[in-house]
Design a protein around this motif. Structure first.
Motif: not given
Ligand code: KG4
Ligand code: ZN
Length: 368
Positions: A306-322
């Motif tokens: 539920a942690n927004k900082a964790l969600q956001q960091a993973l979204v960004t990392a996933c975007q980079k790796m498609n």
């Protein structure tokens, strides 16, 4: 609730820790992913009860489950506008968790089964978390994502596998490789404290209320100068985690700043520094696993997801790796019965016979 062809109803019960929860789900088999419709979900939280003690007291939790379980199950049936006569399966959390809490749910389910003849499906709580981001729509899979995330409409469930799944809760931190919906392997876990436990312990050090995760993340937002804490095991080759050293680093820093600990900016800088360290370690290891196992998607679940900082960091990392990223719908990161029902529906979809259910025992150390 009008019954459709082939539809079966699952009453799901969850009492592994400090939430008494029940849900009614409608299930029908399908190729790929089962059809699942939620008809009700009730959660009676014990947070207020345990907040005074700074954490969950197992006996207190069990007594509260005993008091709450019947009204919670009744309400779930009422909200679904049904009764036990329409229920085909009772799904219950068998473990892992606190044994006094688990016993209440498991024995309640067995007693209901004895009285009605409805079979019980024992569910591993961690499997519930693992499946909590999945929502079924027949052969299509409906993936819940954060607003920022990048889930295209996925027509075939195989498009998301292999998947790297990070479960971060109050009791566990696990990195799992899912080959498909039914085959998965734990490739890493914490060697000491779970991520949520670390959030709770740090909150306690800072005199913040239980549960600590939401409090720490809220205060972290106000930080202007996060403390630079160590990132334990970030560079080890394995996929294990350790958070106890980080908690000790926070303890020493807090002692050092004792005279200033009432100062809001000091507390928020500690919270943000701690959260940054946890997020950095979790994201680094998850994405390394995603690369090594050639994952097509990444999911997170469990209370800390539920942690927004964790969600956001993973979204960004996933975007980079498609990569596709997904997470449970809001409110379903922390313990709930809906995820136990989803796990039962996925289990039923395998069509494998169920074990003799009145022999089920609660198991606090059940492994994935
Ligand atoms: O999954 P869960 O409800 O229970 C277990 O199975 O353990 O997880 C509870 C944990 C608690 O440690 C709580 O502090 C943490 O999830 N948590 C969070 C947040 N919301 C809940 N941790 C960090 N940030 C949050 N927003
Ligand atoms: Zn949990």
């Amino acid at each position: 609730m009008t019954k459709k062809n082939q539809s079966q109803y699952i009453l799901a019960i969850e009492t592994s820790c400090d939430e008494t929860a029940a849900a009614v789900l409608e299930y029908s088999p399908a190729v790929g992913f089962p059809n699942i419709t939620k008809h009700s979900a009730v959660i009676k939280s014990q947070i207020k009860l345990h907040a005074n003690m700074g954490g969950v007291v197992p006996e207190t939790a069990a007594r509260a489950h005993v008091k709450n379980i019947l009204p919670v199950v009744k309400k779930a049936l009422e909200d679904a506008q049904t009764d036990l006569a329409n229920i085909n399966f009772i799904a219950v959390t068998q473990g892992p968790g606190l044994i006094p809490s688990l016993i209440v749910g498991v024995e309640f389910a067995k007693a209901l089964s004895l009285a009605t003849g409805i079979p019980v499906i024992p569910i591993n709580h961690m499997v519930g978390h693992l499946y909590s981001p999945f929502r079924g729509v027949g052969s299509k899979i409906e993936i819940t994502t954060t607003k920022e995330s990048l889930a295209p409409e996925i027509k075939n469930i195989s498009a998301v596998f292999p998947m790297i799944s990070l479960i971060v809760s109050g009791g566990h931190t696990m990195l799992i490789v899912m080959k498909n919906l039914y085959e998965y392997e734990v490739v890493g876990q914490t060697v000491d404290d779970a991520a949520g436990e670390a959030f709770d312990k740090v909150a306690k050090l800072l005199y913040l209320p239980y549960p600590g995760g939401p409090e720490v993340s809220k205060l972290a937002l106000e930080s202007k100068n996060p403390v630079d804490f160590p990132r334990p095991m970030i560079h080890t080759k394995d996929y294990n985690f350790s958070f106890s050293g980080l908690k000790t680093a926070v303890l020493y820093y807090t002692k050092d700043q004792r005279s200033r600990i009432k100062d809001n900016s000091v507390v928020s800088n500690i919270c943000a520094g701690f959260q940054n360290a946890v997020v950095d370690v979790l994201v680094t290891k998850t994405m390394r696993a995603a690369k090594e196992f050639r994952a097509k998607s990444v999911s997170i679940s469990g209370g800390v997801s539920a942690n927004k900082a964790l969600q956001q960091a993973l979204v960004t990392a996933c975007q980079k790796m498609n990569l596709i990223f997904f997470t449970p719908p809001q409110g379903l990161s922390t313990d709930n019965a809906e995820m136990i029902g989803i796990a039962a529906a996925i289990r039923l979809n395998t069509k494998k016979p169920l074990a003799k259910n009145l022999h089920i025992q609660a198991n606090p150390a059940l492994v994935l």
